[in-house]
Design a protein around this motif. Structure first.
Motif, PDB file in Angstrom:
ATOM      1  N   UNK A 261       0.784  -1.229   0.000  1.00  0.00           N
ATOM      2  CA  UNK A 261       0.000   0.000   0.000  1.00  0.00           C
ATOM      3  C   UNK A 261       0.816   1.279   0.000  1.00  0.00           C
ATOM      4  N   UNK A 262       1.995   1.259   0.569  1.00  0.00           N
ATOM      5  CA  UNK A 262       2.765   2.488   0.753  1.00  0.00           C
ATOM      6  C   UNK A 262       4.073   2.441  -0.012  1.00  0.00           C
ATOM      7  N   UNK A 263       4.330   3.484  -0.773  1.00  0.00           N
ATOM      8  CA  UNK A 263       5.617   3.597  -1.457  1.00  0.00           C
ATOM      9  C   UNK A 263       6.678   4.009  -0.447  1.00  0.00           C
ATOM     10  N   UNK A 264       7.895   3.595  -0.709  1.00  0.00           N
ATOM     11  CA  UNK A 264       9.032   3.896   0.151  1.00  0.00           C
ATOM     12  C   UNK A 264       9.958   4.815  -0.623  1.00  0.00           C
ATOM     13  N   UNK A 265      10.344   5.925  -0.023  1.00  0.00           N
ATOM     14  CA  UNK A 265      11.286   6.847  -0.666  1.00  0.00           C
ATOM     15  C   UNK A 265      12.654   6.675  -0.013  1.00  0.00           C
ATOM     16  N   UNK A 266      13.672   6.457  -0.830  1.00  0.00           N
ATOM     17  CA  UNK A 266      15.044   6.401  -0.355  1.00  0.00           C
ATOM     18  C   UNK A 266      15.753   7.537  -1.074  1.00  0.00           C
ATOM     19  N   UNK A 267      16.014   8.617  -0.338  1.00  0.00           N
ATOM     20  CA  UNK A 267      16.453   9.881  -0.934  1.00  0.00           C
ATOM     21  C   UNK A 267      15.442  10.258  -2.017  1.00  0.00           C
ATOM     22  N   UNK A 268      15.835  10.328  -3.259  1.00  0.00           N
ATOM     23  CA  UNK A 268      14.913  10.737  -4.325  1.00  0.00           C
ATOM     24  C   UNK A 268      14.340   9.553  -5.104  1.00  0.00           C
TER      25      UNK A 268
ATOM     26  N   UNK B 255       6.106  -1.803  -4.279  1.00  0.00           N
ATOM     27  CA  UNK B 255       6.108  -3.106  -3.621  1.00  0.00           C
ATOM     28  C   UNK B 255       7.139  -4.043  -4.252  1.00  0.00           C
ATOM     29  N   UNK B 256       7.986  -4.624  -3.423  1.00  0.00           N
ATOM     30  CA  UNK B 256       9.052  -5.569  -3.772  1.00  0.00           C
ATOM     31  C   UNK B 256      10.207  -4.952  -4.560  1.00  0.00           C
ATOM     32  N   UNK B 257      10.195  -3.634  -4.769  1.00  0.00           N
ATOM     33  CA  UNK B 257      11.359  -2.988  -5.382  1.00  0.00           C
ATOM     34  C   UNK B 257      12.462  -2.898  -4.339  1.00  0.00           C
ATOM     35  N   UNK B 258      13.713  -3.029  -4.806  1.00  0.00           N
ATOM     36  CA  UNK B 258      14.840  -2.934  -3.879  1.00  0.00           C
ATOM     37  C   UNK B 258      15.994  -2.207  -4.532  1.00  0.00           C
ATOM     38  N   UNK B 259      16.804  -1.564  -3.696  1.00  0.00           N
ATOM     39  CA  UNK B 259      18.019  -0.879  -4.161  1.00  0.00           C
ATOM     40  C   UNK B 259      19.076  -0.999  -3.071  1.00  0.00           C
ATOM     41  N   UNK B 260      20.319  -0.708  -3.446  1.00  0.00           N
ATOM     42  CA  UNK B 260      21.379  -0.608  -2.442  1.00  0.00           C
ATOM     43  C   UNK B 260      21.124   0.636  -1.609  1.00  0.00           C
ATOM     44  N   UNK B 261      21.267   0.500  -0.311  1.00  0.00           N
ATOM     45  CA  UNK B 261      21.088   1.626   0.593  1.00  0.00           C
ATOM     46  C   UNK B 261      22.329   2.510   0.511  1.00  0.00           C
TER      47      UNK B 261
ATOM     48  N   UNK C  50      24.660   7.194   3.297  1.00  0.00           N
ATOM     49  CA  UNK C  50      23.898   8.132   4.116  1.00  0.00           C
ATOM     50  C   UNK C  50      22.680   8.530   3.297  1.00  0.00           C
ATOM     51  N   UNK C  51      21.495   8.309   3.857  1.00  0.00           N
ATOM     52  CA  UNK C  51      20.284   8.615   3.103  1.00  0.00           C
ATOM     53  C   UNK C  51      19.119   8.845   4.055  1.00  0.00           C
ATOM     54  N   UNK C  52      18.021   9.324   3.480  1.00  0.00           N
ATOM     55  CA  UNK C  52      16.792   9.495   4.238  1.00  0.00           C
ATOM     56  C   UNK C  52      15.737   8.572   3.645  1.00  0.00           C
ATOM     57  N   UNK C  53      15.142   7.762   4.502  1.00  0.00           N
ATOM     58  CA  UNK C  53      14.092   6.829   4.114  1.00  0.00           C
ATOM     59  C   UNK C  53      12.772   7.420   4.605  1.00  0.00           C
ATOM     60  N   UNK C  54      11.780   7.505   3.713  1.00  0.00           N
ATOM     61  CA  UNK C  54      10.483   8.070   4.093  1.00  0.00           C
ATOM     62  C   UNK C  54       9.345   7.162   3.631  1.00  0.00           C
ATOM     63  N   UNK C  55       8.327   7.069   4.453  1.00  0.00           N
ATOM     64  CA  UNK C  55       7.047   6.445   4.077  1.00  0.00           C
ATOM     65  C   UNK C  55       6.010   7.055   5.002  1.00  0.00           C
ATOM     66  N   UNK C  56       4.856   7.401   4.442  1.00  0.00           N
ATOM     67  CA  UNK C  56       3.845   8.096   5.235  1.00  0.00           C
ATOM     68  C   UNK C  56       4.461   9.329   5.873  1.00  0.00           C
ATOM     69  N   UNK C  57       4.270   9.503   7.175  1.00  0.00           N
ATOM     70  CA  UNK C  57       4.861  10.626   7.911  1.00  0.00           C
ATOM     71  C   UNK C  57       6.182  10.247   8.576  1.00  0.00           C
TER      72      UNK C  57
END
Length: 186
Positions: free
Chosen positions: A94-101, A106-112, A115-122
């Motif tokens: 249901x919720x998209x995940x933002x890793x920096x930009x 759902x089920x997408x993945x990337x190398x972390x 240093x980054x900011x992870x956001x979902x919802x608030x």
């Protein structure tokens, strides 16, 4: 040889520092199940899962708007390299995940990134990786932010700044205002 000389070489451990923020933390206490300010060891063959299901997730967020499993982190070593990394995967339908930009569905993945900011919802999470050498486990060190990690961005001034770096808005133009002239007028 002394026992000091015979002791095994101490190896450093990769540590993922994560600073959590939510605007309603004081009222709703959604981070009450997280262990702040104490490093926690995670075996490299375990996946670190974040979400509200305490039977599945190692890191529980006490919020009904959070998915059972919101996201997971997998520790790995890059091929033909001694470099260790984390891979982040969005586990929420249901919720998209933002890793920096970068937006992860759902089920997408990337190398972390290191240093980054992870956001979902608030939720806002600042993630910072501290390098280490251990191949048996890594550590997490969780922190609680008092203020938002992402600050409101002020829009840049639309006035051009001259090369001398002094903005014309600093010096009022003594009542003069630009006059618009139609190119057909003389």
């Amino acid at each position: 040889m002394t026992s000091f000389e015979e002791a095994e070489t101490e190896e450093t451990v990769t540590c993922l520092h994560m600073t959590f923020y939510h605007p309603c933390q004081d009222d709703k206490m959604m981070f009450r199940c997280l262990n702040f300010c104490k490093r926690e060891q995670v075996r490299v063959d375990e996946m670190a899962k974040f979400g509200r299901d305490s039977n599945v997730c190692r890191y529980n967020l006490m919020d009904t708007r959070v998915s059972r499993i919101q996201f997971s982190l997998q520790f790995y070593r890059k091929l033909n390299s001694s470099e260790f990394c984390f891979e982040i995967k969005n586990m929420s339908k249901k919720t998209k995940l933002m890793v920096d930009q970068t937006e992860l569905g759902y089920l997408n993945k990337i190398d972390l990134p290191w240093k980054c900011i992870i956001c979902f919802g608030d939720y806002q999470i600042l993630a910072e990786t501290q390098e280490g050498e251990s191949m048996d486990y890594f550590e997490t060190h969780l922190h609680l932010a008092e203020a938002p990690i992402l600050q409101e961005r002020c829009l840049p001034s639309l006035q051009p700044i001259p090369e001398n770096g002094i903005s014309p808005s600093l010096f009022p133009s003594q009542g003069k205002s630009p006059i618009e002239i139609d190119e057909n007028e003389s």
